[in-house]
Design a protein around this motif. Structure first.
Motif, mmCIF file in Angstrom:
data_model
loop_
_atom_site.group_PDB
_atom_site.id
_atom_site.type_symbol
_atom_site.label_atom_id
_atom_site.label_comp_id
_atom_site.label_asym_id
_atom_site.label_seq_id
_atom_site.Cartn_x
_atom_site.Cartn_y
_atom_site.Cartn_z
ATOM 1 N N VAL A 1 -3.765 -3.470 -2.159
ATOM 2 C CA VAL A 1 -2.697 -2.676 -1.549
ATOM 3 C C VAL A 1 -3.311 -1.712 -0.544
ATOM 4 O O VAL A 1 -4.484 -1.344 -0.644
ATOM 5 C CB VAL A 1 -1.889 -1.884 -2.603
ATOM 6 N N ALA A 2 -2.505 -1.302 0.418
ATOM 7 C CA ALA A 2 -2.965 -0.361 1.433
ATOM 8 C C ALA A 2 -3.042 1.049 0.864
ATOM 9 O O ALA A 2 -2.336 1.401 -0.099
ATOM 10 C CB ALA A 2 -2.016 -0.382 2.636
ATOM 11 N N LEU A 3 -3.893 1.857 1.461
ATOM 12 C CA LEU A 3 -3.984 3.275 1.091
ATOM 13 C C LEU A 3 -2.893 4.023 1.845
ATOM 14 O O LEU A 3 -3.121 4.661 2.873
ATOM 15 C CB LEU A 3 -5.373 3.819 1.452
ATOM 16 N N ASP A 4 -1.669 3.947 1.315
ATOM 17 C CA ASP A 4 -0.517 4.540 1.993
ATOM 18 C C ASP A 4 -0.013 5.773 1.247
ATOM 19 O O ASP A 4 -0.627 6.231 0.272
ATOM 20 C CB ASP A 4 0.603 3.513 2.150
ATOM 21 N N GLY A 5 1.104 6.305 1.704
ATOM 22 C CA GLY A 5 1.648 7.522 1.102
ATOM 23 C C GLY A 5 1.991 7.360 -0.367
ATOM 24 O O GLY A 5 1.819 8.298 -1.156
ATOM 25 N N PRO B 1 -7.966 6.249 4.822
ATOM 26 C CA PRO B 1 -7.037 5.150 5.127
ATOM 27 C C PRO B 1 -7.448 4.320 6.346
ATOM 28 O O PRO B 1 -6.824 3.284 6.620
ATOM 29 C CB PRO B 1 -5.703 5.881 5.397
ATOM 30 N N SER B 2 -8.468 4.748 7.071
ATOM 31 C CA SER B 2 -8.874 3.970 8.246
ATOM 32 C C SER B 2 -9.371 2.574 7.857
ATOM 33 O O SER B 2 -9.462 1.693 8.713
ATOM 34 C CB SER B 2 -9.960 4.718 9.031
ATOM 35 N N ASN C 1 -7.722 0.577 5.970
ATOM 36 C CA ASN C 1 -6.570 -0.302 5.754
ATOM 37 C C ASN C 1 -6.613 -1.523 6.678
ATOM 38 O O ASN C 1 -6.091 -2.592 6.341
ATOM 39 C CB ASN C 1 -5.258 0.452 5.986
#
Length: 327
Positions: free
Chosen positions: A284-288, A319-320, A322
């Motif tokens: 999963v992405a490092l999102d909010g 998060p860069s 991602n």
């Protein structure tokens, strides 16, 4: 069939799933080698072969444009200690122990995430135990690793059921010691995860009293030292990409991967199949949303006095990375 042949077969499976195209941008030998300096070595920490074996099984560990020095650990705590000491540069661990380590000052940031079914973290008791509910745990001793996801589950369970920290006694033990302590009766319950839970349920006749469902995020992270992020960024990007692509392959080939992993680490394939069938881990992405869940994890650590002050979860993510995830 040899491991090499199994891996080659797995690679064809990965390509059949379109992972060859998904990984082309970073895994093309010409492109990757141009970006990563010759002679680069990446020191990678792993737990019971979980990262190494899935990348290898998916056929994505060959033709690396850098060299990996693998270090295997029985659990997150010694892995994160090695990360703090600089003995490894990147390592894979659950959200709770990662928070514990970064809050203590480990010079690292989270660069990748995987989400598993929280059910795979479980408080277990022997099959003949009179303990049947959370209420029955009051006054009992629970074995788990300090700062581990098992430790977190104990505290989250207490909070969710209106119990106080001193309503149970926690014995801090490594997984192998906790397993032995449960069998010997020197602890009443064991809060553990993954393969340890599957072995306890399928082989030892243990019972689950509580699982992490509804109590935990199920997140695990790849964390890298600040120095590695600054000096070996392209190699880290490549590793994150390969691991994420391999995890996607494993979702579609769970039993095949479980059988390969079982032979690699020497466990019954049925145990490995049970573990991966429950976990269903996916990148999963490092999102909010991930950062918010991580904040909740760190806040519970703070509430129970496990970390000395409130941690700003957003500050421990990068998060860069991602962009390393397969499209």
């Amino acid at each position: 069939m040899s491991l090499g042949n199994r891996i080659a077969l797995s690679r064809r499976h990965a390509l059949g799933l379109g992972l060859g195209a998904a990984t082309a941008g970073l895994l093309s030998p010409g492109q990757a080698r141009a970006a990563i300096p010759a002679g680069t070595v990446l020191k990678v920490g792993d737990q019971k072969g979980g990262v190494q074996s899935v990348i290898e099984a998916a056929g994505l560990l060959s033709d690396l444009p850098y060299r990996i020095e693998w270090s295997q650990f029985p659990s997150a705590a010694p892995l994160l200690e090695a990360l703090n000491a600089g003995a490894i540069e990147v390592g894979y661990a659950g959200d709770a122990p990662t928070t514990f380590a970064l809050a203590a000052g480990t010079p690292a940031k989270i660069i990748g995430a995987v989400r598993s079914n929280p059910q795979s973290t479980t408080i277990l008791v022997p099959g003949a135990s009179p303990i049947r509910s959370v209420a029955d745990l009051k006054g009992k001793t629970i074995g788990t690793g300090r700062g581990s996801i098992g430790h977190y589950l104990v505290l989250a369970t207490l909070k969710a059921n209106g119990l106080k920290p001193d309503d149970v006694k926690i014995a801090f033990l490594l997984p192998s010691d906790a397993k032995s302590a449960l069998a010997a009766g020197s602890v009443d319950a064991w809060s553990s995860w993954g393969i340890y839970v599957s072995q306890a349920l399928l082989v030892d006749g243990a019972r689950a009293v509580v699982t992490g469902t509804g109590l935990m995020s199920g997140l695990s992270y790849q964390s890298a030292t600040l120095d590695a992020i600054a000096t070996k960024r392209e190699a880290l990007v490549d590793l994150i990409h390969r691991f994420a692509a391999a995890r996607l392959w494993a979702l579609e080939n769970s039993n095949a991967y479980a059988d390969i992993w079982a032979r690699t680490v020497g466990v019954d394939p049925a145990i490995a199949r049970h573990t991966f069938g429950v976990e269903r881990a996916r990148p999963v992405a490092l999102d909010g949303a991930v950062i918010a869940e991580q904040q909740a994890t760190s806040d519970l650590w703070r509430e129970f006095g496990i970390i000395p002050k409130r941690l700003d979860a957003a500050a421990i993510f990068d998060p860069s990375f991602n962009g390393a995830l397969p499209v």
